[in-house]
Enzyme design. Structure first.
Site, PDB file in Angstrom:
ATOM      1  N   ASP A 177       0.895  -1.152   0.000  1.00 39.29           N
ATOM      2  CA  ASP A 177       0.000   0.000   0.000  1.00 39.29           C
ATOM      3  C   ASP A 177       0.930   1.197   0.000  1.00 39.29           C
ATOM      4  O   ASP A 177       1.549   1.505   1.029  1.00 39.29           O
ATOM      5  CB  ASP A 177      -0.897   0.022   1.243  1.00 39.29           C
ATOM      6  CG  ASP A 177      -1.886   1.184   1.191  1.00 39.29           C
ATOM      7  OD1 ASP A 177      -1.531   2.243   0.642  1.00 39.29           O
ATOM      8  OD2 ASP A 177      -3.017   1.038   1.694  1.00 39.29           O
ATOM      9  N   HIS A 178       1.064   1.846  -1.143  1.00 35.74           N
ATOM     10  CA  HIS A 178       2.140   2.825  -1.254  1.00 35.74           C
ATOM     11  C   HIS A 178       1.967   4.006  -0.314  1.00 35.74           C
ATOM     12  O   HIS A 178       2.916   4.719  -0.036  1.00 35.74           O
ATOM     13  CB  HIS A 178       2.341   3.277  -2.711  1.00 35.74           C
ATOM     14  CG  HIS A 178       1.231   4.117  -3.246  1.00 35.74           C
ATOM     15  ND1 HIS A 178       0.105   3.589  -3.795  1.00 35.74           N
ATOM     16  CD2 HIS A 178       1.076   5.448  -3.292  1.00 35.74           C
ATOM     17  CE1 HIS A 178      -0.691   4.569  -4.171  1.00 35.74           C
ATOM     18  NE2 HIS A 178      -0.125   5.716  -3.879  1.00 35.74           N
ATOM     19  N   HIS A 240      -6.139   2.585   1.583  1.00 36.17           N
ATOM     20  CA  HIS A 240      -5.305   3.729   1.962  1.00 36.17           C
ATOM     21  C   HIS A 240      -5.815   4.482   3.198  1.00 36.17           C
ATOM     22  O   HIS A 240      -5.059   4.712   4.148  1.00 36.17           O
ATOM     23  CB  HIS A 240      -5.204   4.726   0.804  1.00 36.17           C
ATOM     24  CG  HIS A 240      -4.718   4.122  -0.478  1.00 36.17           C
ATOM     25  ND1 HIS A 240      -3.655   3.238  -0.526  1.00 36.17           N
ATOM     26  CD2 HIS A 240      -5.126   4.262  -1.750  1.00 36.17           C
ATOM     27  CE1 HIS A 240      -3.455   2.883  -1.783  1.00 36.17           C
ATOM     28  NE2 HIS A 240      -4.334   3.481  -2.541  1.00 36.17           N
TER      29      HIS A 240
END
Ligand SMILES: NC(=O)c1ccc[n+]([C@@H]2O[C@H](COP(=O)([O-])OP(=O)(O)OC[C@H]3O[C@@H](n4cnc5c(N)ncnc54)[C@H](OP(=O)(O)O)[C@@H]3O)[C@@H](O)[C@H]2O)c1
Length: 483
Positions: A177-178, A240
């Site tokens: 999950d950047h 996110h």
């Protein structure tokens, strides 16, 4: 300050989907920047893999073009690029067939770290894991990096976890999950747990509410038909925003160690209340003067998918009971900006008189643009005008605070290096993903049962009026969406 690099051991990184958009825009340019920072050890190799029929030279040209397009030009030193390209190879491999797998097996070297980045459509995650296992390409220390989306509901996420678990142990699986790779997000943990200042105040006694906003100014054009099957809740909230919420709300882990951190995040998800439907606002953008409507972008006149969502959440634990968390995310809003705002309560009594009111502090953690933190404090307005109070920011913008702020690594770079180091702290564990879907599924189900349509909102603003009302009725207001 930023240039200090922690070395990693020699690795072979295979990028499945090495010719795709994500590889081109993020992964390959990020690896080049890590190379420039001196973090790619001598002998480390990057192997692109996809069905396209490149040879090494053709793929190196592709990588060269990606660097030229997505790395700033001051870093385009030909000698450096050539040296980086000399570490690149390419192999045609079909995730769904037999082609290329023997070749890949014989390309792998013993005694180096093997990492496999699944930068492909989710339907290929399982077949790739199986083939890596069946062809004996992955060993017990190999790592796989899995892109989002990780399932579209609890059932599919469980099925995916089960397929991956047939070939890999949990300690080998890096669900990316950047958002977790962003400098500010990690700094959030440093600020919370490395200082005495905030933690004693970090609870419902002192925090009035928390706002998390992830706003985008663009629409869904280009990937409209994909987006239409997911919507803001699946695309942004379940992953996110949920991750950001966990880091803000979790208890201090006993140590900064992957499972200790992830255990605490999991507890937050499990303590999340099921939101009341009246505490959720779903929106869809209208057409603007020169912008198409969501439905046009999605090429679906009947679409009931939300391009905006705002929700009020509660966490049932001792720390947070009574402090609402407001989330909002959407497309075609005024600006592209992501931030978390922790809004503290007003002082219980104003010694400066009612006129000056009571002013709470706000800690803003900005993820983009201009990553940094900002604490609003109340001071006396300078000058002879008596005791007039004003609010000023104590600003900590990383670009200014750090000697070479320009060098803050992109989230993907940092996360890929964490994979090589074998550090899973900033990756989602299987049970976390499942818990997030278990919380999300009933919300989506309730919309589907009620056949509720999203409300329309104007492009370029802050979303539907109902979203403003969500806070207004609690006597609060959203922070302005601005870059
Ligand atoms: N792009 C982004 O900004 C972004 C952001 C977040 C997450 N993601 C996720 O990252 C993943 C990749 O996205 P993307 O945008 O890069 O997709 P993309 O541009 O469509 O690329 C897909 C890649 O998969 C390869 N591929 C397709 N079928 C294959 C097969 N049978 N065997 C081997 N390779 C195959 C394609 O090459 P060939 O056709 O030559 O085989 C191509 O390299 C997806 O899971 C996506 O959800 C992307």
């Amino acid at each position: 300050m930023v240039s200090r690099v922690i070395p990693v051991e020699v690795f072979d990184l295979v990028i499945f989907g090495g010719t795709g958009d994500l590889a081109r825009r993020k992964i390959l340019p990020g690896l080049y920047r890590r190379f420039l920072a001196g973090q790619l050890p001598e002998g480390a190799r990057i192997i692109g893999a996809a069905r396209a029929d490149f040879d090494d030279a053709g793929y190196r040209q592709f990588v060269n073009d990606a660097i030229c397009e997505f790395v700033k030009s001051s870093r385009h030193d030909k000698a450096h690029i050539d040296e980086f390209l000399s570490r690149i190879k390419y192999l045609p491999v079909d995730a769904l067939g037999d082609a290329g797998w023997q070749g890949l097996a014989s390309l792998m070297r013993p005694n180096v770290i093997r990492a496999f980045y699944f930068s492909v459509a989710p339907r290929l995650f399982g077949p790739l894991a199986e083939r890596l296992h069946d062809h004996g390409i992955a060993d017990a220390e190999s790592r796989i990096v899995v892109e989002k989306p990780f399932g579209r509901d609890l059932k599919s996420a469980k099925a995916l976890n089960a397929v991956l678990a047939e070939s890999f142990d949990e300690h080998q699986i890096y669900r990316i999950d950047h958002y977790l790779g962003k400098e500010t997000v990690q700094n959030l943990m440093a600020v919370r747990f490395g200082n005495m200042l905030f933690e004693p105040l970090w609870n419902s006694q002192y925090v009035d509410h928390i706002q998390i906003t992830v706003a985008e100014s663009v629409g869904v054009g280009g990937r409209g038909s994909y987006y239409d099957k997911s919507g803001a809740i699946r695309d942004m909230v379940q992953n996110h925003l949920m991750q950001l919420l966990c880091l803000i709300a979790m208890e201090p882990p006993s140590e900064f160690e992957p499972d200790a951190v992830r255990d605490e995040k999991l507890k937050v998800i499990r303590a999340l209340d099921a939101p009341d439907q009246q505490d959720i606002v779903r929106g869809q953008y209208r057409s603007g003067e020169d912008t198409p409507s969501y439905r046009d972008d999605a090429e679906n006149d009947e679409s009931t998918t939300e391009s905006f969502i705002a929700m009020k959440l509660g966490i049932s634990n001792w720390r947070w009971k009574g402090t609402p968390i407001y989330l909002r995310t959407g497309k075609r809003l005024r600006e592209r900006t992501s931030e978390i705002a922790v809004v503290f309560k007003d002082p219980p009594h104003s010694i400066f008189g009612e006129q000056e009111g009571r002013r709470g502090n706000v800690l803003v953690i900005r993820l983009q643009p201009n990553e940094g933190m900002n604490l609003r404090v109340t001071i006396k307005e300078p000058g002879p005008g008596g005791m007039r109070l004003i609010e000023v920011p104590l600003d900590m913008s990383f670009a200014e605070a750090l000697a070479d702020g320009d060098d803050i690594p992109d989230a993907y770079e940092r996360l890929i290096m964490d994979v090589m180091r074998g550090n899973q702290t900033l990756f989602m564990r299987g049970d976390e993903v499942e818990a997030a879907w278990a919380w999300t599924d009933p919300i989506i189900q309730a919309w589907e049962d009620a056949r509720k349509k999203p409300v329309e909102y104007d492009p370029g603003g802050s979303g539907p009026d109902d979203s403003l009302m969500l806070l207004h009725r609690d006597g609060r207001r959203w922070r302005e969406i601005k870059a």
